[in-house]
Design a protein around this motif. Structure first.
Motif, PDB file in Angstrom:
ATOM      1  N   ILE A 131       0.848  -1.186   0.000  1.00  0.00           N
ATOM      2  CA  ILE A 131       0.000   0.000   0.000  1.00  0.00           C
ATOM      3  C   ILE A 131       0.886   1.240   0.000  1.00  0.00           C
ATOM      4  O   ILE A 131       1.842   1.321   0.770  1.00  0.00           O
ATOM      5  CB  ILE A 131      -0.930  -0.010   1.234  1.00  0.00           C
ATOM      6  N   ASN A 132       0.588   2.207  -0.851  1.00  0.00           N
ATOM      7  CA  ASN A 132       1.455   3.380  -0.974  1.00  0.00           C
ATOM      8  C   ASN A 132       0.842   4.669  -0.428  1.00  0.00           C
ATOM      9  O   ASN A 132       1.450   5.724  -0.509  1.00  0.00           O
ATOM     10  CB  ASN A 132       1.870   3.582  -2.441  1.00  0.00           C
ATOM     11  N   ASN A 133      -0.386   4.590   0.103  1.00  0.00           N
ATOM     12  CA  ASN A 133      -1.016   5.773   0.687  1.00  0.00           C
ATOM     13  C   ASN A 133      -1.698   5.351   1.986  1.00  0.00           C
ATOM     14  O   ASN A 133      -2.923   5.241   2.047  1.00  0.00           O
ATOM     15  CB  ASN A 133      -2.018   6.377  -0.295  1.00  0.00           C
ATOM     16  N   PRO A 134      -0.917   5.131   3.043  1.00  0.00           N
ATOM     17  CA  PRO A 134      -1.472   4.518   4.256  1.00  0.00           C
ATOM     18  C   PRO A 134      -2.530   5.344   4.966  1.00  0.00           C
ATOM     19  O   PRO A 134      -3.433   4.781   5.583  1.00  0.00           O
ATOM     20  CB  PRO A 134      -0.238   4.325   5.145  1.00  0.00           C
ATOM     21  N   LEU A 135      -2.448   6.681   4.901  1.00  0.00           N
ATOM     22  CA  LEU A 135      -3.443   7.496   5.593  1.00  0.00           C
ATOM     23  C   LEU A 135      -4.807   7.433   4.906  1.00  0.00           C
ATOM     24  O   LEU A 135      -5.829   7.779   5.511  1.00  0.00           O
ATOM     25  CB  LEU A 135      -2.975   8.949   5.687  1.00  0.00           C
ATOM     26  N   LYS A 136      -4.832   6.976   3.679  1.00  0.00           N
ATOM     27  CA  LYS A 136      -6.090   6.832   2.953  1.00  0.00           C
ATOM     28  C   LYS A 136      -6.464   5.374   2.743  1.00  0.00           C
ATOM     29  O   LYS A 136      -7.635   4.987   2.871  1.00  0.00           O
ATOM     30  CB  LYS A 136      -6.005   7.539   1.598  1.00  0.00           C
ATOM     31  N   GLY A 138      -4.715   2.560   4.182  1.00  0.00           N
ATOM     32  CA  GLY A 138      -4.075   1.635   5.113  1.00  0.00           C
ATOM     33  C   GLY A 138      -5.065   0.632   5.679  1.00  0.00           C
ATOM     34  O   GLY A 138      -6.151   0.429   5.149  1.00  0.00           O
ATOM     35  N   LEU A 139      -4.677  -0.006   6.781  1.00  0.00           N
ATOM     36  CA  LEU A 139      -5.513  -1.036   7.382  1.00  0.00           C
ATOM     37  C   LEU A 139      -6.909  -0.523   7.706  1.00  0.00           C
ATOM     38  O   LEU A 139      -7.098   0.651   8.009  1.00  0.00           O
ATOM     39  CB  LEU A 139      -4.874  -1.548   8.672  1.00  0.00           C
ATOM     40  N   TYR A 167      -3.571   5.683  10.939  1.00  0.00           N
ATOM     41  CA  TYR A 167      -2.417   6.315  11.587  1.00  0.00           C
ATOM     42  C   TYR A 167      -1.336   5.283  11.871  1.00  0.00           C
ATOM     43  O   TYR A 167      -0.147   5.533  11.659  1.00  0.00           O
ATOM     44  CB  TYR A 167      -2.862   7.001  12.873  1.00  0.00           C
ATOM     45  N   TRP A 168      -1.733   4.112  12.361  1.00  0.00           N
ATOM     46  CA  TRP A 168      -0.778   3.042  12.641  1.00  0.00           C
ATOM     47  C   TRP A 168      -0.098   2.578  11.357  1.00  0.00           C
ATOM     48  O   TRP A 168       1.113   2.329  11.333  1.00  0.00           O
ATOM     49  CB  TRP A 168      -1.489   1.869  13.312  1.00  0.00           C
ATOM     50  N   SER A 169      -0.873   2.461  10.289  1.00  0.00           N
ATOM     51  CA  SER A 169      -0.304   2.046   9.001  1.00  0.00           C
ATOM     52  C   SER A 169       0.795   3.001   8.559  1.00  0.00           C
ATOM     53  O   SER A 169       1.876   2.583   8.122  1.00  0.00           O
ATOM     54  CB  SER A 169      -1.404   1.983   7.937  1.00  0.00           C
ATOM     55  N   ALA A 170       0.512   4.308   8.674  1.00  0.00           N
ATOM     56  CA  ALA A 170       1.509   5.305   8.289  1.00  0.00           C
ATOM     57  C   ALA A 170       2.732   5.242   9.206  1.00  0.00           C
ATOM     58  O   ALA A 170       3.876   5.385   8.750  1.00  0.00           O
ATOM     59  CB  ALA A 170       0.892   6.699   8.328  1.00  0.00           C
ATOM     60  N   LEU A 171       2.500   5.018  10.491  1.00  0.00           N
ATOM     61  CA  LEU A 171       3.595   4.980  11.463  1.00  0.00           C
ATOM     62  C   LEU A 171       4.552   3.831  11.180  1.00  0.00           C
ATOM     63  O   LEU A 171       5.778   4.017  11.127  1.00  0.00           O
ATOM     64  CB  LEU A 171       3.020   4.841  12.877  1.00  0.00           C
ATOM     65  N   MET A 173       4.906   2.087   8.414  1.00  0.00           N
ATOM     66  CA  MET A 173       5.545   2.228   7.111  1.00  0.00           C
ATOM     67  C   MET A 173       6.676   3.252   7.164  1.00  0.00           C
ATOM     68  O   MET A 173       7.707   3.099   6.491  1.00  0.00           O
ATOM     69  CB  MET A 173       4.512   2.607   6.058  1.00  0.00           C
ATOM     70  N   LYS A 174       6.498   4.274   7.979  1.00  0.00           N
ATOM     71  CA  LYS A 174       7.548   5.280   8.170  1.00  0.00           C
ATOM     72  C   LYS A 174       8.812   4.651   8.732  1.00  0.00           C
ATOM     73  O   LYS A 174       9.929   5.118   8.466  1.00  0.00           O
ATOM     74  CB  LYS A 174       7.043   6.378   9.107  1.00  0.00           C
ATOM     75  N   HIS A 175       8.653   3.581   9.494  1.00  0.00           N
ATOM     76  CA  HIS A 175       9.793   2.907  10.116  1.00  0.00           C
ATOM     77  C   HIS A 175      10.239   1.665   9.342  1.00  0.00           C
ATOM     78  O   HIS A 175      10.907   0.781   9.889  1.00  0.00           O
ATOM     79  CB  HIS A 175       9.457   2.534  11.558  1.00  0.00           C
ATOM     80  N   GLY A 176       9.871   1.584   8.073  1.00  0.00           N
ATOM     81  CA  GLY A 176      10.428   0.564   7.194  1.00  0.00           C
ATOM     82  C   GLY A 176       9.602  -0.696   7.024  1.00  0.00           C
ATOM     83  O   GLY A 176      10.014  -1.605   6.299  1.00  0.00           O
ATOM     84  N   TYR A 177       8.441  -0.784   7.668  1.00  0.00           N
ATOM     85  CA  TYR A 177       7.581  -1.960   7.504  1.00  0.00           C
ATOM     86  C   TYR A 177       6.610  -1.744   6.350  1.00  0.00           C
ATOM     87  O   TYR A 177       6.474  -0.629   5.838  1.00  0.00           O
ATOM     88  CB  TYR A 177       6.814  -2.246   8.804  1.00  0.00           C
ATOM     89  N   THR A 178       5.929  -2.812   5.950  1.00  0.00           N
ATOM     90  CA  THR A 178       4.997  -2.725   4.831  1.00  0.00           C
ATOM     91  C   THR A 178       3.579  -3.119   5.275  1.00  0.00           C
ATOM     92  O   THR A 178       3.395  -3.857   6.234  1.00  0.00           O
ATOM     93  CB  THR A 178       5.416  -3.645   3.667  1.00  0.00           C
ATOM     94  N   ILE A 179       2.610  -2.593   4.540  1.00  0.00           N
ATOM     95  CA  ILE A 179       1.205  -2.981   4.658  1.00  0.00           C
ATOM     96  C   ILE A 179       0.779  -3.455   3.276  1.00  0.00           C
ATOM     97  O   ILE A 179       1.030  -2.776   2.282  1.00  0.00           O
ATOM     98  CB  ILE A 179       0.311  -1.794   5.086  1.00  0.00           C
TER      99      ILE A 179
END
Length: 264
Positions: A131-136, A138-139, A167-171, A173-179
């Protein structure tokens, strides 16, 4: 015994739990190790229903979605945790197996999003890897599976009234994980009255405004949009409804005429 812990947030959802839990255990008894129901001071018999099906019930006060999730995940015995609404039901024999395989094949995978609309399915087709737009996009915690090891580093924000999942999805992903999107699906069968729908709109809008740093809408724009909806928009809706009913009447008369001509 299964390899997934399921966490369900609950408040007075006896009807939904009574429909969902028997099917959940029937279809996925080999995939699920435990079901944890985090109950927000229910006054109906939903707690009794949860216990009837062998669920572990944990009480919570001062509820927020993030707090309930953190409490439930903290009690989970397995690393793969399915977050589930009382109004959601996984579909398909491979639902859990496909999700587990996704985690096993990607150690950086923090969570997976399942399909419950054509738009979700199209997203999975267009962006199968991440997923490339987690705030929209994400999970969606009505039905999402997460990696508990990632959650231990980054728990859900307990201060947000809504959108803790995005918010968690963006957080993470910011630290290198993927959704990732995966093409297993679920039914979501919630029915909200007018008051519940308005409260959801309010809480979701506030939370989305906070996490996206939106400025408040001007007071003039707020009043003008509501005035438009109450007058012009409603008049147009009324006229369209009359047009529809007129066409429907014509169809009913045609049906009556056809049946009258038909003789057995």
């Amino acid at each position: 015994m299964g390899h997934v812990s399921v966490v369900i947030r609950n408040k007075n959802e006896s009807d939904a739990l009574g429909k969902m839990l028997p099917m959940l255990f029937h279809y996925y008894k080999d995939d699920i190790a435990e079901v944890i129901v985090v109950d927000n001071q229910s006054t109906d018999n939903s707690v009794e229903i949860a216990k009837q099906y062998g669920c572990k019930v944990i009480a919570i006060d001062k509820f927020t979605y993030g707090k309930a999730l953190n409490l439930g995940i903290g009690h989970a015995i397995h690393n793969y945790v399915l977050l589930l609404s009382a109004h959601a039901l996984p579909i398909g024999a491979s639902f859990f197996k496909t999700a587990i395989a996704a985690f096993e094949n990607d150690r950086d995978l923090a969570g997976v999003r399942f399909v419950n609309s054509f738009a979700n399915y199209q997203d999975a087709y267009n962006s199968p890897d991440s997923i490339n737009n987690p705030l929209k996009k994400g999970l969606m915690n009505a039905c999402a599976m997460i990696n508990k090891k990632v959650w231990e580093q980054y728990p859900f924000d307990e201060s947000l009234g809504f959108s803790e999942d995005k918010y968690w999805s963006a957080l993470v992903m910011k630290h290198g994980y993927t959704i990732k999107n995966i093409t297993e699906t679920f039914f979501y069968f919630a029915k909200r009255d007018q008051t519940a729908s308005i409260n959801r709109f309010k809480n979701e809008s506030i939370a989305n405004g906070i996490i996206n740093n939106h400025k408040p809408t001007s007071l003039l724009k707020v009043f003008l949009s509501s005035f438009y909806a109450m007058t012009i928009d409603n008049v147009m809706t009324f006229l369209k409804r009359i047009g529809y009913e007129a066409k429907l009447l014509k169809a009913k008369l045609a049906i009556r005429k056809a049946l009258k001509r038909h003789k057995p």
